[in-house]
Design a protein around this motif. Sequence first.
Motif, PDB file in Angstrom:
ATOM      1  N   ALA A 118       0.799  -1.227   0.000  1.00  0.00           N
ATOM      2  CA  ALA A 118       0.000   0.000   0.000  1.00  0.00           C
ATOM      3  C   ALA A 118       0.830   1.274   0.000  1.00  0.00           C
ATOM      4  CB  ALA A 118      -0.924   0.007   1.225  1.00  0.00           C
ATOM      5  N   HIS A 154      -1.061   4.179  -4.789  1.00  0.00           N
ATOM      6  CA  HIS A 154      -0.922   3.695  -3.424  1.00  0.00           C
ATOM      7  C   HIS A 154      -2.218   3.977  -2.647  1.00  0.00           C
ATOM      8  CE1 HIS A 154       3.501   4.562  -4.345  1.00  0.00           C
ATOM      9  NE2 HIS A 154       3.348   3.256  -4.353  1.00  0.00           N
ATOM     10  N   TYR A 155      -2.676   2.972  -1.928  1.00  0.00           N
ATOM     11  CA  TYR A 155      -4.002   3.057  -1.299  1.00  0.00           C
ATOM     12  C   TYR A 155      -3.942   3.102   0.221  1.00  0.00           C
ATOM     13  CZ  TYR A 155      -2.884  -1.969  -1.653  1.00  0.00           C
ATOM     14  OH  TYR A 155      -2.243  -3.182  -1.621  1.00  0.00           O
ATOM     15  N   HIS A 158      -6.795   5.151   1.688  1.00  0.00           N
ATOM     16  CA  HIS A 158      -8.151   4.931   1.191  1.00  0.00           C
ATOM     17  C   HIS A 158      -8.980   4.310   2.312  1.00  0.00           C
ATOM     18  CE1 HIS A 158     -11.560   3.431  -1.115  1.00  0.00           C
ATOM     19  NE2 HIS A 158     -11.179   4.227  -2.113  1.00  0.00           N
ATOM     20  N   GLY A 321     -13.060  -1.077  -1.815  1.00  0.00           N
ATOM     21  CA  GLY A 321     -12.117   0.018  -2.028  1.00  0.00           C
ATOM     22  C   GLY A 321     -11.322  -0.164  -3.303  1.00  0.00           C
ATOM     23  N   ILE A 322     -10.937  -1.397  -3.607  1.00  0.00           N
ATOM     24  CA  ILE A 322     -10.217  -1.659  -4.847  1.00  0.00           C
ATOM     25  C   ILE A 322     -11.114  -1.382  -6.049  1.00  0.00           C
ATOM     26  CG2 ILE A 322      -9.063  -3.434  -6.226  1.00  0.00           C
ATOM     27  CD1 ILE A 322      -7.532  -2.364  -3.690  1.00  0.00           C
ATOM     28  N   LEU A 325     -11.065   2.242  -6.608  1.00  0.00           N
ATOM     29  CA  LEU A 325      -9.813   2.692  -7.211  1.00  0.00           C
ATOM     30  C   LEU A 325      -9.748   2.321  -8.693  1.00  0.00           C
ATOM     31  CD1 LEU A 325      -7.395   1.746  -4.299  1.00  0.00           C
ATOM     32  CD2 LEU A 325      -7.854   4.060  -5.118  1.00  0.00           C
ATOM     33  N   ALA A 342      -9.572   9.792  -0.618  1.00  0.00           N
ATOM     34  CA  ALA A 342      -8.401   9.619   0.243  1.00  0.00           C
ATOM     35  C   ALA A 342      -8.649  10.390   1.528  1.00  0.00           C
ATOM     36  CB  ALA A 342      -7.133  10.120  -0.439  1.00  0.00           C
ATOM     37  N   ALA A 348      -4.701  12.042  -2.326  1.00  0.00           N
ATOM     38  CA  ALA A 348      -4.496  10.892  -3.208  1.00  0.00           C
ATOM     39  C   ALA A 348      -3.100  10.923  -3.806  1.00  0.00           C
ATOM     40  CB  ALA A 348      -5.553  10.882  -4.308  1.00  0.00           C
TER      41      ALA A 348
END
Length: 375
Positions: A118, A154-155, A158, A321-322, A325, A342, A348
């Motif tokens: 992440a 990069h999450y 999130h 969440g993915i 994204l 974000a 973000a």
Amino acid sequence: MPDARDATPYDALLLLSFGGPEGPDDVIPFLENVTRGRGIPKERLKEVGEHYFLFGGVSPINDQNRALLDALRKDFADHGLDLPVYWGNRNWAPYLTDTLRDMVADGRRRVLVLATSAYASYSGCRQYRENLAESLAALEAEGLEPPRVDKLRHYFNHPGFLEPMIEGVLASLADLPEDVRDGAHLAFSTHSIPNASADTSGPVEEHGEGGAYVGQHLEVSRLIAEAVRERTGVDHPWQLVYQSRSGAPHIPWLEPDICDHLEERHEAAVPAVVIAPIGFVSDHMEVLYDLDTEAKAKAEELGLPMRRSATVGADPRFAAGIRDLVLERAAVERGQEVTPCALGALGADHNLCPVGCCPARAPKPAAAGVDSPYA
């Protein structure tokens, strides 16, 4: 999002992970893959392999990825998103090159990549991009036309990644004895890396002490601690700590180590500690050994009540969440206006890694960046 079902121009999602052995006979070959080119003696690999043999030679990471694949496919299907999900590893089967070859055979031409890391760093981002470039070059050498690959941003901040960790910390606090619960300290743990790698993580403008790697982890720690305070009314002291150091003793790595931190907390008369492994998407070997084995043993030796909160794993909120994204990036690629999701002060992260971001020890081609040879 303009259309919750529209992933165009992408025709596939690739889950890209580290890989792990699935039996005793896999352990040494797997470790040889991980350390190839670094000149590490086989005797040292056998020492590290003992960690895996404690668990039957099986790392949980592959089963965790299978569960995440199922969660992603279910979430996509439930929300009408027709996007096939593939899986490839850097260091063990299913190998990345084999998976990309299968994707070409299936007619996939525009691939979005989800890496199971992440945060910004060489080993957590740039190295995955180098592996992608190597695999795409291998396909070209076979006479195949490689697909275009992009990587999800990069999450770390999130909500789909943060919320399961927040609830994990709350559950761990609730599991502590009531007389030590409110006084518990939070130890947010991540993989230690060399100071030099941390200092050059992220874009050039973020280089400096700890770079983006430390800054992003500090932000996640702060966000979780603040959420815990809001939901419990208790302000738990916290610190970012590190684990899994594997380098030469003379090379500075990020500190403090989790076991050293537990000793310090005990000496300070802290009544309890909750360890939150924020640097890891799933419970792989370093979580099981370094936290559930070594850190647990240290806490028991000290008589210090300790709980370890859950990683995100295949939590449905992470899968959702993915999806968010994926749709965000697809909309960006179609030229639409998007408000990225974000939390916190950092906002973000970039979609395309700029030149000089998390530089390699020796320059190598890397896909899914501004300087990608496969744009």
